[in-house]
Design a protein around this motif. Structure first.
Motif, mmCIF file in Angstrom:
data_model
loop_
_atom_site.group_PDB
_atom_site.id
_atom_site.type_symbol
_atom_site.label_atom_id
_atom_site.label_comp_id
_atom_site.label_asym_id
_atom_site.label_seq_id
_atom_site.Cartn_x
_atom_site.Cartn_y
_atom_site.Cartn_z
ATOM 1 N N PRO A 235 0.833 -1.247 0.175
ATOM 2 C CA PRO A 235 -0.023 0.097 0.212
ATOM 3 C C PRO A 235 0.826 1.478 -0.097
ATOM 4 C CG PRO A 235 0.263 -0.929 2.356
ATOM 5 C CD PRO A 235 0.808 -1.952 1.287
ATOM 6 N N ALA A 236 0.159 2.358 -0.320
ATOM 7 C CA ALA A 236 0.976 3.598 -0.455
ATOM 8 C C ALA A 236 1.317 3.945 1.001
ATOM 9 C CB ALA A 236 -0.132 4.735 -0.997
ATOM 10 N N ASN A 237 2.330 4.743 1.219
ATOM 11 C CA ASN A 237 2.670 5.339 2.411
ATOM 12 C C ASN A 237 1.516 6.059 3.060
ATOM 13 O OD1 ASN A 237 4.046 7.082 4.397
ATOM 14 N ND2 ASN A 237 5.940 6.141 3.682
ATOM 15 N N PRO A 238 1.086 5.974 4.274
ATOM 16 C CA PRO A 238 0.338 6.698 5.008
ATOM 17 C C PRO A 238 0.560 8.151 4.859
ATOM 18 C CG PRO A 238 0.377 4.347 6.099
ATOM 19 C CD PRO A 238 1.675 4.690 5.112
ATOM 20 N N LEU A 239 1.765 8.394 5.135
ATOM 21 C CA LEU A 239 2.057 9.978 5.072
ATOM 22 C C LEU A 239 2.069 10.576 4.044
ATOM 23 C CD1 LEU A 239 5.533 9.551 7.316
ATOM 24 C CD2 LEU A 239 3.491 10.052 8.133
ATOM 25 N N VAL A 240 2.049 9.830 3.112
ATOM 26 C CA VAL A 240 2.063 10.526 1.343
ATOM 27 C C VAL A 240 0.537 10.749 1.273
ATOM 28 C CG1 VAL A 240 2.038 10.010 -0.914
ATOM 29 C CG2 VAL A 240 4.256 9.456 0.383
ATOM 30 N N VAL A 241 -0.429 9.942 1.734
ATOM 31 C CA VAL A 241 -2.017 9.847 1.622
ATOM 32 C C VAL A 241 -2.406 10.869 2.420
ATOM 33 C CG1 VAL A 241 -4.227 8.744 2.019
ATOM 34 C CG2 VAL A 241 -2.296 7.591 1.096
ATOM 35 N N ALA A 242 -1.833 11.152 3.664
ATOM 36 C CA ALA A 242 -2.157 12.244 4.497
ATOM 37 C C ALA A 242 -1.987 13.745 4.054
ATOM 38 C CB ALA A 242 -1.538 12.090 5.917
ATOM 39 N N TYR A 252 -7.267 8.439 -4.386
ATOM 40 C CA TYR A 252 -7.840 7.277 -4.841
ATOM 41 C C TYR A 252 -6.610 6.248 -4.872
ATOM 42 C CZ TYR A 252 -12.059 9.867 -5.779
ATOM 43 O OH TYR A 252 -13.241 10.887 -5.773
ATOM 44 N N CYS A 253 -6.872 5.110 -4.405
ATOM 45 C CA CYS A 253 -5.699 4.076 -4.660
ATOM 46 C C CYS A 253 -6.167 2.879 -5.344
ATOM 47 C CB CYS A 253 -5.341 3.568 -3.070
ATOM 48 S SG CYS A 253 -4.715 4.580 -2.072
ATOM 49 N N ALA A 254 -5.242 2.456 -6.106
ATOM 50 C CA ALA A 254 -5.610 1.093 -6.946
ATOM 51 C C ALA A 254 -5.997 -0.077 -6.112
ATOM 52 C CB ALA A 254 -4.356 0.989 -7.886
ATOM 53 N N LYS A 255 -5.812 0.092 -4.820
ATOM 54 C CA LYS A 255 -5.899 -1.235 -4.176
ATOM 55 C C LYS A 255 -7.427 -1.363 -3.831
ATOM 56 C CE LYS A 255 -4.896 0.919 0.434
ATOM 57 N NZ LYS A 255 -5.884 1.001 0.918
ATOM 58 N N ASP A 256 -8.345 -0.164 -4.074
ATOM 59 C CA ASP A 256 -9.518 -0.025 -3.661
ATOM 60 C C ASP A 256 -10.359 0.065 -5.112
ATOM 61 O OD1 ASP A 256 -9.210 0.340 -1.118
ATOM 62 O OD2 ASP A 256 -8.679 2.638 -1.246
ATOM 63 N N GLY A 257 -9.736 0.030 -6.156
ATOM 64 C CA GLY A 257 -10.351 0.000 -7.355
ATOM 65 C C GLY A 257 -9.985 1.146 -8.483
#
Length: 271
Positions: A235-242, A252-257
Motif C-alpha cells: 500500500p501507499a505510505n500513509p504519510l503520502v496519503v495524509a 484514490y488508491c488502486a488497491k480500492d479499484g
C-alpha cells in the motif's frame, strides 16, 4: 406545420448538451495492482496509453479493450522498463494496432523488456521514438496539449532506473493532468526544476512511496484528485496519503479499484 418546428426546437435545445458530452476528456486509471496503466481519450477520439502494467494484467487490458471496441491505440508511452510498466506491452502490440510508441533511451535485461522489443520489431506499422536525456516532445491532440520530458541524466546509479521515468503533462482548457511514472527523489527534483508541476489531477509518483522531496513535490503539484497505483500487499505510505489529503486532494488508491476522471475543460471530476 407546428410539429416540424417543435422537433427542430427540441434538437436545438439538446444540441448544447450533446456537444458538451462530446467535448469531454477522459482518463481511465486502471486497477492493475501495484502497476501502472492509464488510457487517455481526448475529445476528438485520440487514445494515449501510458504504461501497460504487468504481463498478466496486459492480457486483461487487451480483453477489456476488445470488449469496449478499442482496436487502435494512437500513442503508447512506456515511462520506463520495469515489469509493472512494460510487462503488458507485448500483448497489446500483438492484438491492438498501435500507431506510435515513445520510450526512454536505455536498455534493460529482463524477459518483459525483451518480449516488448521483439513485439515492437514485429509491429511494422508502429513508429518508435526514443527520448534522449533532457529531451522534450510537444504534441497537439486536437484541443489537448501534451508534452513529455525525459530524465536529465544518463546514470542514476545501480538499480535506479525509476528515475529514467518519462513525465507527461497534459492540458485541456483550464484543467491539467500530470503523470509521473516511478520518479524517485532525483527525478522529482528534476521535475521541480523544470517547473510547471501544478495540476488538477496527479498520478502520484512511485506508487505513493515517501522520498526526501515528497512534501515539496506534492505541495507544488497541489492536485484536487490524486491516484496512487498501489496494492493490498504494497500500500501507499500513509504519510503520502495524509499529505495529499491535507493539501485538499481527493485520494484514490488502486488497491480500492480503478477510477475514471473526466474534464470538460473547466473542471475535473471522478465518474
Amino acid at each position: 406545420m407546428r410539429r416540424p418546428f417543435f422537433f427542430l426546437l427540441i434538437v436545438l435545445l439538446l444540441l448544447p448538451c450533446v456537444l458538451a458530452q462530446a467535448a469531454e476528456l477522459r482518463v481511465d486509471f486502471y486497477d492493475v495492482g501495484k502497476a501502472d496503466a492509464m488510457l487517455i481519450t481526448t475529445p476528438d477520439g485520440t487514445r494515449v496509453l501510458i504504461d501497460t502494467a504487468t504481463n498478466k494484467e496486459g492480457k486483461a487490458l487487451v480483453k477489456r479493450f476488445e470488449e469496449e471496441g478499442i482496436d487502435t491505440i494512437d500513442l503508447m508511452l512506456i515511462t520506463h522498463f520495469d515489469k509493472d510498466h512494460v510487462g503488458g506491452a507485448d500483448k497489446i502490440l500483438e492484438d491492438i494496432r498501435v500507431a506510435q510508441v515513445i520510450v526512454p533511451t536505455y536498455d534493460k535485461e529482463s524477459n518483459q523488456y525483451e518480449q516488448f522489443v521483439e513485439a515492437l520489431q514485429k509491429s511494422l506499422q508502429t513508429q518508435v521514438t526514443r527520448m534522449g536525456a533532457a529531451e522534450r516532445i510537444d504534441l497537439q491532440l486536437g484541443d489537448v496539449q501534451m508534452y513529455i520530458t525525459a530524465a536529465h541524466e544518463t546514470d542514476y546509479g545501480e538499480d535506479e532506473e525509476n528515475d529514467f521515468s518519462l513525465a507527461v503533462r497534459l492540458t485541456y482548457g483550464d484543467t491539467r493532468f500530470f503523470f509521473t511514472g516511478d520518479a524517485e527523489a532525483p527525478r522529482q527534483s528534476e521535475l521541480l526544476k523544470e517547473g510547471d508541476v501544478a495540476c488538477d489531477v496527479l498520478k502520484v509518483p512511485y506508487h505513493g512511496r515517501l522520498v526526501s522531496v515528497s512534501e515539496r513535490f506534492l505541495t507544488a503539484a497541489g492536485p484536487s484528485i490524486a491516484f496512487i497505483t498501489d496494492s493490498d500487499e504494497e500500500p501507499a505510505n500513509p504519510l503520502v496519503v495524509a499529505l495529499l489529503e491535507r493539501l485538499g486532494a481527493q485520494v484514490y488508491c488502486a488497491k480500492d479499484g480503478g477510477i475514471t476522471v473526466v474534464s470538460d475543460g473547466k473542471t475535473v471530476s471522478v465518474k
